[in-house]
Enzyme design. Sequence first.
Site, PDB file in Angstrom:
ATOM      1  N   ALA A 121       0.836  -1.208   0.000  1.00 40.41           N
ATOM      2  CA  ALA A 121       0.000   0.000   0.000  1.00 40.41           C
ATOM      3  C   ALA A 121       0.869   1.255   0.000  1.00 40.41           C
ATOM      4  O   ALA A 121       0.606   2.209  -0.730  1.00 40.41           O
ATOM      5  CB  ALA A 121      -0.932  -0.003   1.208  1.00 40.41           C
TER       6      ALA A 121
ATOM      7  N   TYR B  38       3.888   1.421  -1.113  1.00 38.18           N
ATOM      8  CA  TYR B  38       4.532   1.466  -2.425  1.00 38.18           C
ATOM      9  C   TYR B  38       3.584   2.073  -3.458  1.00 38.18           C
ATOM     10  O   TYR B  38       3.950   2.953  -4.233  1.00 38.18           O
ATOM     11  CB  TYR B  38       4.941   0.043  -2.833  1.00 38.18           C
ATOM     12  CG  TYR B  38       5.507  -0.078  -4.229  1.00 38.18           C
ATOM     13  CD1 TYR B  38       6.825   0.263  -4.499  1.00 38.18           C
ATOM     14  CD2 TYR B  38       4.709  -0.529  -5.274  1.00 38.18           C
ATOM     15  CE1 TYR B  38       7.347   0.154  -5.775  1.00 38.18           C
ATOM     16  CE2 TYR B  38       5.216  -0.645  -6.560  1.00 38.18           C
ATOM     17  CZ  TYR B  38       6.544  -0.302  -6.802  1.00 38.18           C
ATOM     18  OH  TYR B  38       7.030  -0.412  -8.066  1.00 38.18           O
TER      19      TYR B  38
ATOM     20  N   GLU C  53     -27.206 -14.646 -38.827  1.00 39.96           N
ATOM     21  CA  GLU C  53     -27.177 -14.840 -37.373  1.00 39.96           C
ATOM     22  C   GLU C  53     -26.704 -13.569 -36.686  1.00 39.96           C
ATOM     23  O   GLU C  53     -25.967 -12.773 -37.289  1.00 39.96           O
ATOM     24  CB  GLU C  53     -26.227 -15.991 -37.029  1.00 39.96           C
ATOM     25  CG  GLU C  53     -24.788 -15.656 -37.382  1.00 39.96           C
ATOM     26  CD  GLU C  53     -23.862 -16.863 -37.404  1.00 39.96           C
ATOM     27  OE1 GLU C  53     -23.714 -17.463 -36.335  1.00 39.96           O
ATOM     28  OE2 GLU C  53     -23.304 -17.169 -38.475  1.00 39.96           O
TER      29      GLU C  53
ATOM     30  N   LYS D 175     -24.513 -10.989 -34.687  1.00 40.83           N
ATOM     31  CA  LYS D 175     -23.062 -10.872 -34.507  1.00 40.83           C
ATOM     32  C   LYS D 175     -22.805 -10.490 -33.057  1.00 40.83           C
ATOM     33  O   LYS D 175     -23.112  -9.378 -32.628  1.00 40.83           O
ATOM     34  CB  LYS D 175     -22.512  -9.797 -35.448  1.00 40.83           C
ATOM     35  CG  LYS D 175     -21.008  -9.679 -35.401  1.00 40.83           C
ATOM     36  CD  LYS D 175     -20.521  -8.731 -36.494  1.00 40.83           C
ATOM     37  CE  LYS D 175     -19.023  -8.834 -36.679  1.00 40.83           C
ATOM     38  NZ  LYS D 175     -18.263  -8.445 -35.467  1.00 40.83           N
TER      39      LYS D 175
ATOM     40  N   GLU E 251     -17.396 -17.096 -30.188  1.00 39.41           N
ATOM     41  CA  GLU E 251     -17.234 -15.828 -29.496  1.00 39.41           C
ATOM     42  C   GLU E 251     -17.332 -16.029 -27.987  1.00 39.41           C
ATOM     43  O   GLU E 251     -18.292 -16.621 -27.504  1.00 39.41           O
ATOM     44  CB  GLU E 251     -18.346 -14.872 -29.968  1.00 39.41           C
ATOM     45  CG  GLU E 251     -18.044 -13.423 -29.748  1.00 39.41           C
ATOM     46  CD  GLU E 251     -17.259 -12.803 -30.919  1.00 39.41           C
ATOM     47  OE1 GLU E 251     -16.819 -13.557 -31.819  1.00 39.41           O
ATOM     48  OE2 GLU E 251     -17.085 -11.576 -30.913  1.00 39.41           O
TER      49      GLU E 251
ATOM     50  N   CYS F 255       4.375  24.663 -40.538  1.00 44.07           N
ATOM     51  CA  CYS F 255       4.435  23.539 -39.618  1.00 44.07           C
ATOM     52  C   CYS F 255       4.417  24.051 -38.173  1.00 44.07           C
ATOM     53  O   CYS F 255       5.211  24.929 -37.830  1.00 44.07           O
ATOM     54  CB  CYS F 255       5.705  22.739 -39.871  1.00 44.07           C
ATOM     55  SG  CYS F 255       5.985  21.438 -38.660  1.00 44.07           S
TER      56      CYS F 255
ATOM     57  N   CYS G 101      12.810  19.266 -39.346  1.00 43.04           N
ATOM     58  CA  CYS G 101      11.585  19.212 -38.548  1.00 43.04           C
ATOM     59  C   CYS G 101      11.695  18.115 -37.494  1.00 43.04           C
ATOM     60  O   CYS G 101      11.774  16.935 -37.820  1.00 43.04           O
ATOM     61  CB  CYS G 101      10.372  18.951 -39.445  1.00 43.04           C
ATOM     62  SG  CYS G 101       8.836  18.860 -38.509  1.00 43.04           S
TER      63      CYS G 101
END
Length: 717
Positions: free
Chosen positions: A45, A47, A127, A129, A186, A430, A454
């Site tokens: 804690a 730390y 179906e 997804k 999935e 730029c 650059c």
Amino acid sequence: MSDIVKPVEDLTEAEAQAELARLAQEIAEHDRRYHGEDDPIISDAEYDALRLRNAAIEARFPELVRADSPSLKVGVVPSATFSSVAHSVPMLSLDNVFSGEDVMDFVASVRRFLAWPADQELVFTAEPKIDGLSMSLRYENRRLVTAATRGDGTTGENVTANIRTIGEIPQQLPADAPDVIEVRGEVYMRRDDFFALNQRMAETGRVFANPRNSAAGSLRQIDPEVTRSRPLRFFAYAWGETSETLGETQFDVVRRFADWGFTINDGMQRCRSIEEILTHYKAIEAERAALPYDIDGVVYKVDRLDLQARLGFRSRSPRWATAHKFAAEKATTVLTGIDIQVGRTGAMTPVARLEPVTVGGVVVTNATLHNEDYIRGIGNSGQPIREGRDIRVGDTVLIQRAGDVIPQILDVVMEKRPADAVPYVFPERCPDCDSHAVREEGEAVRRCTGGLICSAQAVERLRHFVSRNALDIEGLGEKQIAFFFNSEDPALQIRSPADIFTLKARQEKSLTKLENVDGFGTTSVRKLFAAIDERRKVEFSRFLFALGIRHVGETNAKRLARHFISFSELRRVSEAAIAPKDKGDKGNADWQELNGVSGIGAIVAESVVEFFAEDHNREAVEALLTEVTPLDEKPVGTVETPVSGKTVVFTGSLEKMSRDEAKAMAERLGAKVAGSVSKKTDLVVAGPGAGSKLKLATELGIEVIDEDQWFERVGGA
DNA sequence: AAACCTCGAGGTCG
DNA sequence: CTCGAGGTTT
């Protein structure tokens, strides 16, 4: 640390600087004790408190962030890594469509490719997804042996131990399953489970943003027991390698998965026409909110597996499937500013800064504005976008996450435009080096012409050089590159790619040591030098890609490497090549070789030639070559087929397949397909109605066969 | 015209 | 990891 801790807001800059220095040292010391000596002298804690304090000060004084800041440390905290698994059959993504019209195009393209008669029925599956993570489960002898994430499609992460904790995934398949089968599907989390989990996690102060991230985070746990406590589920809907034929249709195979004990989605249905497809889409969309899990569209697949095989794949997706995405969630917010970012090619990209707003489960604060024209309401070919409405700072804008991922500004709410809002003026210099920024004729991007002077470009080029698919040097991230680039000390400076490789030697000669002065820490410095040394021998294609030549990305680098085999040969030809000056001119032989590489046209070839024509590029490459050796490209192992290496021309009408299918098939078998007959042609496949090409082929004595003979010849392959 | 490639960008998790 | 715009090749 002192006993009295001053609130971060009260710190002066000098105090903050001093404290950051002390914290860096202190935390490094604790890391050393913890990891090295296993003798920590403070609690976890305490730390954590030190690290939090460090982060808080850095947040208030970003310019004081030290290169050795604990927040940037490499190699100290072991990151969760899983071993990698090569997919025996690639896990590709799906092409997307967004409207009924797109669906019709998809079906039409499938029919065209197969040369499928208009009056003949073509069946698709449709179906939901599922919004989760795709997963490949490999079963050998009916036992689950490996579970892998999709990764880049070729190689995924091995998460087997975590997957085994998911109850819905069978460990063992029944006797009628093949010896080898990769079931794909999935992994997801239901919404109610996600809310309950977040409630439980709220005490820890960290919650997940949405069910999808929740599933992803739960699966990437090092400790499988943590994963076990997370309510993950699985739908099976596809497959990879199999040792035997699983069935004749998509629908039947997925139903077999259910027999084996997998959960399959009951929203899958066969559709016999575009009308049926769209009806089912609407039904699923209507049911969406009532479903217990998140879905983000409907997937359509050609049902017959023999037709799927004929359709095959494009570079990243199958031709026989597509995902019909739901309209993305939209939101309005205020555009607070427009910043310009400078990329490695000098491209100046405007980025919208937005009032934070939640869209589709995440907080959006930035969005790309692409280019000058996009802000002005002008599209690619000059036609108006957003009906020509421009975008101004102060505007209220309508945003969405394109494909539910990338924030995008769709439109401006004109009624809410402040009276004093002015049109955005795109800078012509730029923001980093103040060089002129020019827009090439016919191009949309404005580029900084600063080139070498650059620093924004230089830093980006270095970042590109060390990035994942280039030299892939671990421990050299964005922050470290910026630090080395900006360092005033010659022993620490990195301004060009070669400097990376001389860093260690310069260090050794110098009094300033990386681990002392900037306290990277002994371990991280050792690791960094090791990572650099590992790349002193590197694949030719990676090396070439890393150089950052315009138009030479990963694919073109690979093409050039395959053709030239060695970097020196590519360089020799590029330096000797003379590009055509006018229409009649064809350039010299070297130019023709370069331009003749398959997939390399005049623009790319010229870009390569120009790169090697620049003195400073040649010098940079020369310097780099004294440190790094690009390895010769290994000749590709070509599969021997009756037509590999042959140049084939199809002519006349083909009856069993479309021209596209014929081309894809020939290329798959290692043949080159040409559009016209020449003396380089090896084989002509002529159908009925063939005319001049057939005649020419006969005259040149080139072998001519018909469609049936073609199938006979390549039938086995 | 279609398919592919490059390039730059954003957000989350570990 | 993913997307979109713009550009290139065939």
